[in-house]
Design a protein around this motif. Structure first.
Motif, PDB file in Angstrom:
ATOM      1  N   TYR A   5      71.286  36.213  40.454  1.00  0.00           N
ATOM      2  CA  TYR A   5      72.370  36.902  39.760  1.00  0.00           C
ATOM      3  C   TYR A   5      73.615  36.798  40.623  1.00  0.00           C
ATOM      4  N   VAL A   6      74.695  36.294  40.064  1.00  0.00           N
ATOM      5  CA  VAL A   6      75.875  36.003  40.886  1.00  0.00           C
ATOM      6  C   VAL A   6      76.589  37.264  41.356  1.00  0.00           C
ATOM      7  N   GLY A   7      76.170  38.426  40.862  1.00  0.00           N
ATOM      8  CA  GLY A   7      76.748  39.673  41.327  1.00  0.00           C
ATOM      9  C   GLY A   7      76.044  40.258  42.530  1.00  0.00           C
ATOM     10  N   LEU A   8      74.970  39.637  43.003  1.00  0.00           N
ATOM     11  CA  LEU A   8      74.286  40.082  44.218  1.00  0.00           C
ATOM     12  C   LEU A   8      74.953  39.430  45.428  1.00  0.00           C
ATOM     13  N   GLU A   9      75.216  40.226  46.448  1.00  0.00           N
ATOM     14  CA  GLU A   9      75.949  39.729  47.616  1.00  0.00           C
ATOM     15  C   GLU A   9      75.240  38.596  48.336  1.00  0.00           C
ATOM     16  N   ASP A  10      73.917  38.505  48.207  1.00  0.00           N
ATOM     17  CA  ASP A  10      73.190  37.440  48.894  1.00  0.00           C
ATOM     18  C   ASP A  10      73.089  36.159  48.050  1.00  0.00           C
ATOM     19  N   HIS A  11      73.698  36.144  46.868  1.00  0.00           N
ATOM     20  CA  HIS A  11      73.714  34.921  46.069  1.00  0.00           C
ATOM     21  C   HIS A  11      74.631  33.912  46.747  1.00  0.00           C
ATOM     22  N   PRO A  12      74.209  32.652  46.867  1.00  0.00           N
ATOM     23  CA  PRO A  12      75.030  31.650  47.572  1.00  0.00           C
ATOM     24  C   PRO A  12      76.427  31.465  46.974  1.00  0.00           C
ATOM     25  N   GLY A  13      76.560  31.712  45.687  1.00  0.00           N
ATOM     26  CA  GLY A  13      77.855  31.528  45.036  1.00  0.00           C
ATOM     27  C   GLY A  13      78.638  32.810  44.836  1.00  0.00           C
ATOM     28  N   TYR A  14      78.187  33.892  45.464  1.00  0.00           N
ATOM     29  CA  TYR A  14      78.817  35.201  45.241  1.00  0.00           C
ATOM     30  C   TYR A  14      80.318  35.172  45.547  1.00  0.00           C
ATOM     31  N   ALA A  15      80.682  34.678  46.720  1.00  0.00           N
ATOM     32  CA  ALA A  15      82.084  34.713  47.154  1.00  0.00           C
ATOM     33  C   ALA A  15      82.958  33.823  46.276  1.00  0.00           C
ATOM     34  N   VAL A  16      82.466  32.628  45.932  1.00  0.00           N
ATOM     35  CA  VAL A  16      83.256  31.732  45.087  1.00  0.00           C
ATOM     36  C   VAL A  16      83.447  32.344  43.710  1.00  0.00           C
ATOM     37  N   ASN A  17      82.381  32.870  43.140  1.00  0.00           N
ATOM     38  CA  ASN A  17      82.505  33.487  41.818  1.00  0.00           C
ATOM     39  C   ASN A  17      83.489  34.657  41.851  1.00  0.00           C
ATOM     40  N   ALA A  18      83.396  35.471  42.892  1.00  0.00           N
ATOM     41  CA  ALA A  18      84.294  36.615  43.012  1.00  0.00           C
ATOM     42  C   ALA A  18      85.745  36.193  43.143  1.00  0.00           C
ATOM     43  N   SER A  19      85.983  34.991  43.681  1.00  0.00           N
ATOM     44  CA  SER A  19      87.346  34.511  43.872  1.00  0.00           C
ATOM     45  C   SER A  19      87.958  33.917  42.611  1.00  0.00           C
ATOM     46  N   GLN A  20      87.122  33.564  41.628  1.00  0.00           N
ATOM     47  CA  GLN A  20      87.645  32.885  40.439  1.00  0.00           C
ATOM     48  C   GLN A  20      87.323  33.602  39.132  1.00  0.00           C
ATOM     49  N   ALA A  21      86.550  34.660  39.204  1.00  0.00           N
ATOM     50  CA  ALA A  21      86.183  35.407  38.005  1.00  0.00           C
ATOM     51  C   ALA A  21      86.392  36.900  38.247  1.00  0.00           C
ATOM     52  N   ARG A  22      86.476  37.642  37.150  1.00  0.00           N
ATOM     53  CA  ARG A  22      86.691  39.081  37.243  1.00  0.00           C
ATOM     54  C   ARG A  22      85.394  39.870  37.177  1.00  0.00           C
ATOM     55  N   GLY A  23      84.266  39.171  37.230  1.00  0.00           N
ATOM     56  CA  GLY A  23      82.981  39.830  37.186  1.00  0.00           C
ATOM     57  C   GLY A  23      81.858  38.823  37.267  1.00  0.00           C
ATOM     58  N   ALA A  24      80.637  39.326  37.241  1.00  0.00           N
ATOM     59  CA  ALA A  24      79.458  38.477  37.392  1.00  0.00           C
ATOM     60  C   ALA A  24      78.684  38.300  36.092  1.00  0.00           C
ATOM     61  N   GLY A  25      79.083  38.989  35.042  1.00  0.00           N
ATOM     62  CA  GLY A  25      78.445  38.799  33.760  1.00  0.00           C
ATOM     63  C   GLY A  25      77.112  39.521  33.624  1.00  0.00           C
ATOM     64  N   ALA A  26      76.362  39.126  32.597  1.00  0.00           N
ATOM     65  CA  ALA A  26      75.148  39.851  32.234  1.00  0.00           C
ATOM     66  C   ALA A  26      73.916  38.959  32.173  1.00  0.00           C
ATOM     67  N   MET A  27      73.964  37.812  32.848  1.00  0.00           N
ATOM     68  CA  MET A  27      72.832  36.890  32.834  1.00  0.00           C
ATOM     69  C   MET A  27      72.102  36.927  34.177  1.00  0.00           C
ATOM     70  N   ILE A  28      70.793  37.131  34.116  1.00  0.00           N
ATOM     71  CA  ILE A  28      69.927  37.177  35.300  1.00  0.00           C
ATOM     72  C   ILE A  28      68.768  36.216  35.065  1.00  0.00           C
ATOM     73  N   SER A  29      68.428  35.441  36.073  1.00  0.00           N
ATOM     74  CA  SER A  29      67.141  34.731  36.070  1.00  0.00           C
ATOM     75  C   SER A  29      66.315  35.283  37.217  1.00  0.00           C
ATOM     76  N   PHE A  30      65.009  35.316  37.036  1.00  0.00           N
ATOM     77  CA  PHE A  30      64.157  35.766  38.142  1.00  0.00           C
ATOM     78  C   PHE A  30      62.830  35.021  38.108  1.00  0.00           C
ATOM     79  N   ARG A  31      62.281  34.880  39.308  1.00  0.00           N
ATOM     80  CA  ARG A  31      61.022  34.171  39.476  1.00  0.00           C
ATOM     81  C   ARG A  31      59.922  35.176  39.792  1.00  0.00           C
TER      82      ARG A  31
END
Length: 382
Positions: free
Chosen positions: A278-304
């Motif tokens: 989930y791109v809204g979790l701080e440990d997501h590899p793309g967290y910082a980039v997403n935060a810099s170009q979007a106003r939120g992380a959305g509502a989509m989660i994948s989990f294993r």
């Protein structure tokens, strides 16, 4: 005129023509195939619904206002919108594409685009080096999903724009997962923005639609020609459905993202869950980039899950959450990407991407988040 997107969701851009003389609060459905001429050589601006229709026009104006686009064309599906973009390309040209993306687009590339003389290379578009290494003298377009489906990978849109500009490429961005309420790729240099309007934009799991928003007048003219010529225009009634849904896009996205944030953190602590994407979790590899170009992380989660048995158990046991394809609606949906959205992707490629038999994708809806936790808890329990 209005800076705030929640206002634009309801009213569009009032500086643009609204096409409706009666000022009806709920924009009317112009359910007609053709329009009468005012006189010889004179037109009301509407002649035939495949080309233009007031209801679809109002929807397109609203989407252009939200995306910051020169023009938007509403299509009969998201795949029709994607197909229209590739009609811009010629035989012999090459596309560099996100390696993790919706399986229907991969099927389009592999079964139709290649037949039509296009070639495609799938790369990690989160890596600038990978993109640049794939570019050839025939490359004409860079196609991005961010966040990607279903692995939630993030591409740096500013970096992609720099690469596209340097090499003279068309930058096409699928913005479905975040919607124009949370991300506007044209502001970051995208040439074309695609949406499956069936998802967050319509928002109620009841209408199929697609959009292409253009960043320049030249592209807008070319896309509109393809739109009216190939004929996959959204019907007046479906346009009205989407127009009604888009009015609540802002409030839905805010609630669904809030639910997803809490649910992602909760899932990360649950027995049987091995990994959460989930791109809204701080440990997501793309967290910082997403935060810099979007106003939120959305509502989509994948989990294993830990095992395939647990994954199957969740799909069999969920009660409040529906086991179904699609995403972005008011109801929460859980999907098995390996079987439902990506079955046409070769097994070796799925394994490389992480789309395995333990991966589940969750579209978080508007239900009370505690009820969603309870449903997933009982489904996960042995």
């Amino acid at each position: 005129m209005y800076e705030h997107r929640d206002t634009r969701c309801i009213h569009g851009d009032l500086e643009r023509p609204a096409f409706e003389a009666t000022r009806a609060v709920s924009f009317p459905i112009y359910q007609t195939a053709t329009f009468g001429h005012i006189g010889f050589g004179k037109s009301s601006g509407f002649d035939y619904t495949r080309e233009t229709n007031p209801t679809r026009g109002k929807l397109e104006e609203t989407m252009s206002s939200l995306e910051g686009a020169v023009d938007t064309c509403a299509f009969s599906s998201g795949m029709a919108a994607v197909s229209a973009c590739f009609e811009l390309l010629s035989p012999g040209q090459h596309i560099v594409c996100s390696e993790d993306l919706y399986g229907g687009v991969i099927r389009l590339f592999d079964k139709v685009s290649i037949k039509n003389g296009l070639s495609v290379d799938y790369v990690d578009t989160g890596s600038r080096d990978a993109i640049e290494a794939a570019i050839t003298q025939d490359t004409a377009a860079l196609y991005i999903e961010t966040p990607s489906n279903p692995m939630m990978n993030v591409a740096d849109l500013r970096a992609c724009h720099e690469i596209a500009e340097e090499h003279g490429l068309l930058l096409i961005v699928d913005n479905t997962f975040l919607s124009p309420y949370l991300q506007n790729p044209i502001e970051l240099g995208a040439d074309l923005v695609i949406h499956s309007g069936s998802k967050f934009i319509a928002g109620h799991n009841d209408t199929i639609s697609g959009f292409v928003s253009s960043g320049t007048p030249e592209l807008a003219e070319r896309i509109r020609l393809i739109h009216k010529t190939t004929g996959a225009a959204l019907s007046p009634f479906d346009s009205w459905h989407v127009l009604r849904g888009i009015k609540t896009l802002g409030i839905r996205m805010e609630r669904q993202e809030s639910n997803a944030q809490e649910l992602a953190r909760w899932l990360s602590t649950q027995p049987g869950v091995a990994q959460v994407f989930y791109v809204g979790l701080e440990d997501h590899p793309g967290y910082a980039v997403n935060a810099s170009q979007a106003r939120g992380a959305g509502a989509m989660i994948s989990f294993r899950t830990d095992t395939v048995e647990i994954a199957h158990r969740v799909l069999e046991r969920v009660k409040l959450i529906t086991f179904a394809e699609s995403l972005g609606g008011t109801e929460s949906l859980i999907t098995y990407p390996m079987v439902q959205t990506h079955p046409d992707v070769p097994e070796a490629v799925r394994e490389h991407l992480g789309i395995t038999d333990t991966l589940l994708r969750l579209s978080v809806g508007l239900e009370n988040v505690d009820d969603l936790k309870s449903d997933l808890s009982q489904a996960l329990s042995s």
